[in-house]
Design an enzyme around this catalytic site. Structure first.
Site, short mmCIF file in Angstrom:
data_model
loop_
_atom_site.label_atom_id
_atom_site.label_comp_id
_atom_site.label_asym_id
_atom_site.label_seq_id
_atom_site.Cartn_x
_atom_site.Cartn_y
_atom_site.Cartn_z
N SER A 1 31.41 35.28 42.83
CA SER A 1 32.07 35.54 44.11
C SER A 1 33.47 36.02 43.78
CB SER A 1 32.10 34.26 44.94
OG SER A 1 32.52 34.55 46.25
N GLU A 2 33.83 37.21 44.24
CA GLU A 2 35.03 37.86 43.70
C GLU A 2 36.35 37.18 44.08
OE1 GLU A 2 32.82 39.33 45.72
OE2 GLU A 2 33.77 40.62 47.23
N ASN A 3 36.30 36.23 45.01
CA ASN A 3 37.54 35.50 45.30
C ASN A 3 37.86 34.48 44.19
OD1 ASN A 3 35.16 34.25 46.41
ND2 ASN A 3 36.50 32.72 47.33
N SER B 1 38.94 37.55 38.02
CA SER B 1 37.68 37.83 38.68
C SER B 1 37.34 39.31 38.61
CB SER B 1 37.77 37.37 40.14
OG SER B 1 36.54 37.59 40.79
#
Lengths: 218, 230
Positions: free
Chosen positions: A46-48, A88
């Site tokens: 999850s890119e966060n 990330s």
């Protein structure tokens, strides 16, 4: 019969391979997580800032510090990790993510995609979509074959602002599985009961059809 | 070395109209609530805010938008805020939308003293218009520039009196990179402890990057989309 959202997600889940690190976008792509085959292990990014995304929490167990890129409360799986946004996207930009699945407004037979902006109407921003499509080597688009008015979403050129160019490798719709090749769209599979003719009629670009096109095995 | 200030209003002392301020957080997760509230209670105006998102209408940066304190937003996604969209479409607010990974790297680079770098994101789209481009290994890239700010405001889980910080879960997000990129970095923390109490192996942001730190109060930690198992 055209597929529903879950049908599209189920077909995309067949693209997963054991050991894959996968980034799933918002909407239909998120549903892919529900259909991961039992005999393989994939890790969701999850890119966060989370590797090892788990299911949604049980009622009353939501943690405000633990969300996915769609800002929904989530959980983690054993072996997960947290990190900052620049790290990330180092994972993404550095080619360490094996597969990205995202939605789209339009996709072209060159692999161009528009997914983030409708001028004068929708100005929400691109989030991480441009970084993902520019960097990932394997990008699958999950979408309906046509828009609400029946217009093709698979075309020769995008009318909306682009998210990225020459990046989409495969498209899974409610009607078909289509590969983006050097020569354009190539039909690989059709949804159960959907004819090749219907797919061609609802696609706004030439489609290569070679031999008998099998039905999706769902 | 003691960097502790009393509270958020003391922490923003010296901030001026028109300055550039970075604010950590992703959505409402990990946002510096105390400092945002202090900014909303101040008369500061014409601010240029660098933040991945713009809060919601009645929380986070939405509070500053409502009072027209922000002249320009530099963000990647602003979808959850109707007042933002209204001001943007009405031409009352300038917005620079930047791909999320490019935004994070521009901030990290700014803090790390790297003036510019190349990334592939946005090439061939309107994001690339007017930007220098160059091919590396057969792939086109855009030249992007490091970002710094007059003030960076971050939120951490734990911090000590020397400014060392530890973030919790996905509340890290943009906070770690932004802490490096402020001429003055303000850290508000849920637990402020004396120097020596945090394990040095676990520090995310070493104290050198932080100038002011304070014990935050009354964290609301609002959830944007509470989603539970079907």
């Amino acid at each position: 019969m055209s597929l529903d959202k879950n049908g599209i997600a189920k077909r995309i889940a067949q693209e997963l391979k054991d050991g894959y690190y996968v980034n799933l976008g918002i909407g239909i792509p998120t549903l892919v997580a529900n259909f991961v085959p039992e005999n393989i292990e994939v890790v969701l990014q999850s890119e966060n800032g989370l590797l090892g995304l788990g299911p949604f929490p049980e009622r009353g167990k939501a943690d405000p510090d633990l969300i996915n890129a769609g800002k929904q409360t989530v959980t983690t799986i054993p072996g997960s990790s947290f990190f900052d946004s620049s790290l990330s996207f180092a994972m993404i930009r550095g080619g360490h993510v094996d597969l990205t699945v995202l939605g789209a407004f339009e996709v072209t037979d060159k692999g161009d995609i528009s997914s983030w902006k409708i001028p004068g109407k929708l100005v929400k921003g691109m989030g991480g979509a441009m970084d993902l499509v520019a960097a990932a080597k394997n990008i699958i688009v999950a979408t309906t074959h046509t828009d609400r008015d029946g217009n093709p979403k698979l075309k020769t050129s995008c009318s909306l602002p682009l998210t990225g160019i020459r990046c989409v490798t495969k498209i899974v719709t409610d009607l078909a599985v289509i590969e983006v090749t050097d020569k354009g769209f190539k039909l690989l599979e059709r949804a159960p009961g959907v004819s090749v003719e219907e797919i061609l009629a609802k696609t706004g670009a030439p489609v290569i059809v070679e031999g008998d096109i099998p039905e999706m095995n769902l | 070395m003691n960097k502790v200030v009393k509270n958020a209003s003391e922490a923003i002392n010296g901030m001026q109209n028109g300055q550039t301020i970075m604010l950590g957080g992703f959505g409402l997760c990990g946002i510096p609530e105390n400092t945002i509230n202090a900014l909303a209670a101040s008369d500061l105006t014409g601010l240029i805010c660098i933040s991945n998102n713009a809060g919601v209408d009645d929380f986070g940066l939405g509070l500053l938008l409502r009072k027209h304190q922000i002249k320009k937003m530099i963000s990647s996604y602003v979808g959850e805020n109707q007042e933002f969209e209204r001001q943007l479409l009405a031409g009352e607010l300038e917005v620079d939308l930047i791909p999320q990974g490019t935004l994070a790297e521009r901030i990290r680079a700014g803090g790390a003293g790297i003036p510019a770098f190349y990334v592939p994101a946005g090439y061939g789209t309107e994001v690339g218009e007017g930007k220098e481009s160059r091919s590396f290994n057969g792939k086109m890239h855009l030249l992007e520039f490091g970002l710094t700010a007059d003030f960076a405001v971050v939120k951490a889980w734990k911090g000590d009196t020397m400014g060392n910080l530890i973030y919790r879960e996905t509340a890290n997000n943009f906070n770690q990179a932004m802490a490096m990129a402020g001429k003055i970095t303000i850290a508000e923390v849920e637990n402020l402890v004396p120097a020596g109490e945090l394990n040095p192996n676990e520090i995310h942001t070493p104290g050198i990057f932080v100038q002011r730190i304070f014990q935050g109060i009354n964290y609301e930690k609002r959830i944007e989309f509470e989603t539970v198992r079907g």
